[in-house]
Design a protein around this motif. Structure first.
Motif, PDB file in Angstrom:
ATOM      1  N   SER A  33       0.845  -1.195   0.000  1.00 39.99           N
ATOM      2  CA  SER A  33       0.000   0.000   0.000  1.00 39.99           C
ATOM      3  C   SER A  33       0.878   1.242   0.000  1.00 39.99           C
ATOM      4  O   SER A  33       1.774   1.379   0.842  1.00 39.99           O
ATOM      5  CB  SER A  33      -0.905   0.007   1.232  1.00 39.99           C
ATOM      6  N   ALA A  34       0.630   2.154  -0.928  1.00 34.60           N
ATOM      7  CA  ALA A  34       1.406   3.393  -1.000  1.00 34.60           C
ATOM      8  C   ALA A  34       1.278   4.188   0.292  1.00 34.60           C
ATOM      9  O   ALA A  34       2.250   4.766   0.784  1.00 34.60           O
ATOM     10  CB  ALA A  34       0.933   4.231  -2.185  1.00 34.60           C
ATOM     11  N   GLU A  35       0.079   4.204   0.854  1.00 35.93           N
ATOM     12  CA  GLU A  35      -0.173   5.003   2.045  1.00 35.93           C
ATOM     13  C   GLU A  35       0.580   4.483   3.265  1.00 35.93           C
ATOM     14  O   GLU A  35       0.809   5.226   4.220  1.00 35.93           O
ATOM     15  CB  GLU A  35      -1.675   5.031   2.347  1.00 35.93           C
ATOM     16  N   GLU A  36       0.970   3.225   3.248  1.00 37.98           N
ATOM     17  CA  GLU A  36       1.644   2.634   4.399  1.00 37.98           C
ATOM     18  C   GLU A  36       3.161   2.740   4.335  1.00 37.98           C
ATOM     19  O   GLU A  36       3.843   2.337   5.279  1.00 37.98           O
ATOM     20  CB  GLU A  36       1.242   1.158   4.513  1.00 37.98           C
ATOM     21  N   ILE A  37       3.694   3.280   3.256  1.00 33.86           N
ATOM     22  CA  ILE A  37       5.149   3.383   3.133  1.00 33.86           C
ATOM     23  C   ILE A  37       5.667   4.438   4.109  1.00 33.86           C
ATOM     24  O   ILE A  37       5.257   5.595   4.075  1.00 33.86           O
ATOM     25  CB  ILE A  37       5.560   3.735   1.695  1.00 33.86           C
ATOM     26  N   ASP A  38       6.568   4.032   4.969  1.00 36.66           N
ATOM     27  CA  ASP A  38       7.188   4.904   5.962  1.00 36.66           C
ATOM     28  C   ASP A  38       8.662   5.025   5.596  1.00 36.66           C
ATOM     29  O   ASP A  38       9.403   4.047   5.645  1.00 36.66           O
ATOM     30  CB  ASP A  38       7.020   4.288   7.350  1.00 36.66           C
ATOM     31  N   ILE A  39       9.103   6.225   5.236  1.00 43.02           N
ATOM     32  CA  ILE A  39      10.454   6.386   4.716  1.00 43.02           C
ATOM     33  C   ILE A  39      11.512   6.042   5.755  1.00 43.02           C
ATOM     34  O   ILE A  39      12.610   5.564   5.402  1.00 43.02           O
ATOM     35  CB  ILE A  39      10.672   7.815   4.168  1.00 43.02           C
ATOM     36  N   GLU A  40      11.213   6.214   7.033  1.00 43.49           N
ATOM     37  CA  GLU A  40      12.199   5.845   8.045  1.00 43.49           C
ATOM     38  C   GLU A  40      12.362   4.326   8.106  1.00 43.49           C
ATOM     39  O   GLU A  40      13.475   3.819   8.295  1.00 43.49           O
ATOM     40  CB  GLU A  40      11.808   6.387   9.423  1.00 43.49           C
ATOM     41  N   VAL A  41      11.266   3.601   7.918  1.00 46.51           N
ATOM     42  CA  VAL A  41      11.336   2.144   7.854  1.00 46.51           C
ATOM     43  C   VAL A  41      12.126   1.720   6.627  1.00 46.51           C
ATOM     44  O   VAL A  41      12.976   0.833   6.683  1.00 46.51           O
ATOM     45  CB  VAL A  41       9.925   1.529   7.840  1.00 46.51           C
ATOM     46  N   VAL A  42      11.847   2.365   5.502  1.00 49.17           N
ATOM     47  CA  VAL A  42      12.579   2.070   4.272  1.00 49.17           C
ATOM     48  C   VAL A  42      14.074   2.269   4.485  1.00 49.17           C
ATOM     49  O   VAL A  42      14.897   1.418   4.138  1.00 49.17           O
ATOM     50  CB  VAL A  42      12.075   2.952   3.116  1.00 49.17           C
ATOM     51  N   ALA A  43      14.440   3.414   5.067  1.00 44.51           N
ATOM     52  CA  ALA A  43      15.853   3.719   5.313  1.00 44.51           C
ATOM     53  C   ALA A  43      16.485   2.689   6.244  1.00 44.51           C
ATOM     54  O   ALA A  43      17.623   2.249   6.029  1.00 44.51           O
ATOM     55  CB  ALA A  43      15.986   5.121   5.903  1.00 44.51           C
ATOM     56  N   HIS A  44      15.757   2.298   7.277  1.00 40.50           N
ATOM     57  CA  HIS A  44      16.273   1.329   8.245  1.00 40.50           C
ATOM     58  C   HIS A  44      16.565  -0.009   7.565  1.00 40.50           C
ATOM     59  O   HIS A  44      17.644  -0.595   7.754  1.00 40.50           O
ATOM     60  CB  HIS A  44      15.238   1.142   9.368  1.00 40.50           C
ATOM     61  N   HIS A  45      15.623  -0.484   6.772  1.00 37.48           N
ATOM     62  CA  HIS A  45      15.798  -1.773   6.109  1.00 37.48           C
ATOM     63  C   HIS A  45      16.898  -1.726   5.054  1.00 37.48           C
ATOM     64  O   HIS A  45      17.713  -2.657   4.952  1.00 37.48           O
ATOM     65  CB  HIS A  45      14.475  -2.218   5.477  1.00 37.48           C
ATOM     66  N   LEU A  46      16.927  -0.664   4.257  1.00 36.89           N
ATOM     67  CA  LEU A  46      17.953  -0.555   3.218  1.00 36.89           C
ATOM     68  C   LEU A  46      19.348  -0.438   3.825  1.00 36.89           C
ATOM     69  O   LEU A  46      20.331  -0.900   3.235  1.00 36.89           O
ATOM     70  CB  LEU A  46      17.679   0.637   2.307  1.00 36.89           C
ATOM     71  N   ALA A  47      19.437   0.200   4.985  1.00 40.05           N
ATOM     72  CA  ALA A  47      20.737   0.342   5.651  1.00 40.05           C
ATOM     73  C   ALA A  47      21.248  -1.001   6.163  1.00 40.05           C
ATOM     74  O   ALA A  47      22.458  -1.189   6.344  1.00 40.05           O
ATOM     75  CB  ALA A  47      20.631   1.333   6.803  1.00 40.05           C
ATOM     76  N   ASN A  48      20.336  -1.942   6.385  1.00 35.06           N
ATOM     77  CA  ASN A  48      20.712  -3.271   6.855  1.00 35.06           C
ATOM     78  C   ASN A  48      20.831  -4.292   5.724  1.00 35.06           C
ATOM     79  O   ASN A  48      21.177  -5.452   5.982  1.00 35.06           O
ATOM     80  CB  ASN A  48      19.683  -3.781   7.872  1.00 35.06           C
ATOM     81  N   ALA A  49      20.536  -3.877   4.492  1.00 36.71           N
ATOM     82  CA  ALA A  49      20.593  -4.784   3.345  1.00 36.71           C
ATOM     83  C   ALA A  49      21.938  -4.630   2.639  1.00 36.71           C
ATOM     84  O   ALA A  49      22.272  -3.545   2.159  1.00 36.71           O
ATOM     85  CB  ALA A  49      19.448  -4.482   2.377  1.00 36.71           C
ATOM     86  N   ASN A  50      22.706  -5.705   2.584  1.00 38.70           N
ATOM     87  CA  ASN A  50      24.030  -5.661   1.963  1.00 38.70           C
ATOM     88  C   ASN A  50      23.952  -5.869   0.456  1.00 38.70           C
ATOM     89  O   ASN A  50      23.235  -6.738  -0.026  1.00 38.70           O
ATOM     90  CB  ASN A  50      24.938  -6.752   2.553  1.00 38.70           C
ATOM     91  N   ARG A  51      24.724  -5.088  -0.266  1.00 41.27           N
ATOM     92  CA  ARG A  51      24.874  -5.287  -1.711  1.00 41.27           C
ATOM     93  C   ARG A  51      25.980  -6.307  -1.997  1.00 41.27           C
ATOM     94  O   ARG A  51      26.767  -6.645  -1.124  1.00 41.27           O
ATOM     95  CB  ARG A  51      25.196  -3.941  -2.386  1.00 41.27           C
ATOM     96  N   TRP A  52      26.009  -6.788  -3.220  1.00 40.83           N
ATOM     97  CA  TRP A  52      27.038  -7.719  -3.690  1.00 40.83           C
ATOM     98  C   TRP A  52      27.044  -9.017  -2.886  1.00 40.83           C
ATOM     99  O   TRP A  52      28.055  -9.695  -2.780  1.00 40.83           O
ATOM    100  CB  TRP A  52      28.422  -7.067  -3.672  1.00 40.83           C
TER     101      TRP A  52
END
Length: 216
Positions: A33-52
């Motif tokens: 849901s677009a309305e449920e997207i929380d940018i702080e949650v997005v940032a938190h998860h992406l910061a914990n997701a490793n590339r490569w």
């Protein structure tokens, strides 16, 4: 566009399997849901997701072994503004990998295999559409997004991905566009703050263009 691994029930409130998020609320990857997207949650998860797939190592600091999707995303946004001269696409560049806050960063050889791609692409498309709606992004993404992403990937490969000198990867070819940024390999907390700061800058800049996000 629904993944063949999930078939929704006839019940109108069924959103499929859910996952936990950093703020304790559920995320529904098969029915975002677009309305449920929380940018702080997005940032938190992406910061914990490793590339490569975690195959990274800082050349100077041996303790830095993780490189996050969050840091990658900020560098893509910087390259979009500073080298492609498209500040109007800064937010798209910053959020082009945002769906990975639900799926993680799947390594390219697996993700692009036809059998896996057929399953993952619909899930990513649903998430991309949700982000496009939430932040009024240009979607499908214009070609500059792939250019910025490729340039940052080349910088990452050359600086922090161990590889043989004769590696045939096209990321080592002289004509490959390479972002002129030092890859810091920030800690997860630093990467989260880095992403949120870049998001604030991108949102403020977006107000000068014709398609600012409808909601902040």
């Amino acid at each position: 566009m629904m993944s063949p691994f999930y078939q929704p029930s006839a019940h109108p409130t069924d959103r499929g399997p859910s996952m936990n998020s950093a703020n304790g609320r559920k995320i529904y990857p098969f029915h975002p849901s677009a309305e449920e997207i929380d940018i702080e949650v997005v940032a938190h998860h992406l910061a914990n997701a490793n590339r490569w797939n975690g195959a990274t190592q800082h050349k100077q600091f041996r303790s830095r072994i993780s490189f996050s999707v969050a840091e990658h995303s900020v560098l893509c946004a910087k390259f979009m503004v500073e080298h492609l001269d498209r500040p109007d696409l800064e937010l798209e560049a910053l959020l082009h990998d945002a769906p990975e806050y639900m799926t993680g960063d799947m390594i390219r050889p697996v993700k692009h295999h036809p059998t896996v791609h057929a399953i993952m692409k619909p899930i990513e498309d649903l998430a991309d559409l949700a982000f496009a709606k939430r932040f009024n992004l240009a979607y499908p993404f214009p070609p500059e997004i792939k250019i910025a992403d490729g340039a940052v990937c080349a910088a990452e490969f050359r600086q922090i991905v161990p590889h043989a000198a004769d590696d045939p990867s096209d990321m080592l070819l002289p004509e490959t566009l390479c972002a002129p940024y030092e890859i810091a390999m920030l800690s997860a907390y630093e990467a989260k703050e880095y992403f949120l700061d870049a998001f604030e800058v991108a949102m403020n800049r977006r107000r000068h263009f014709a398609n600012p996000p409808d909601t902040l």
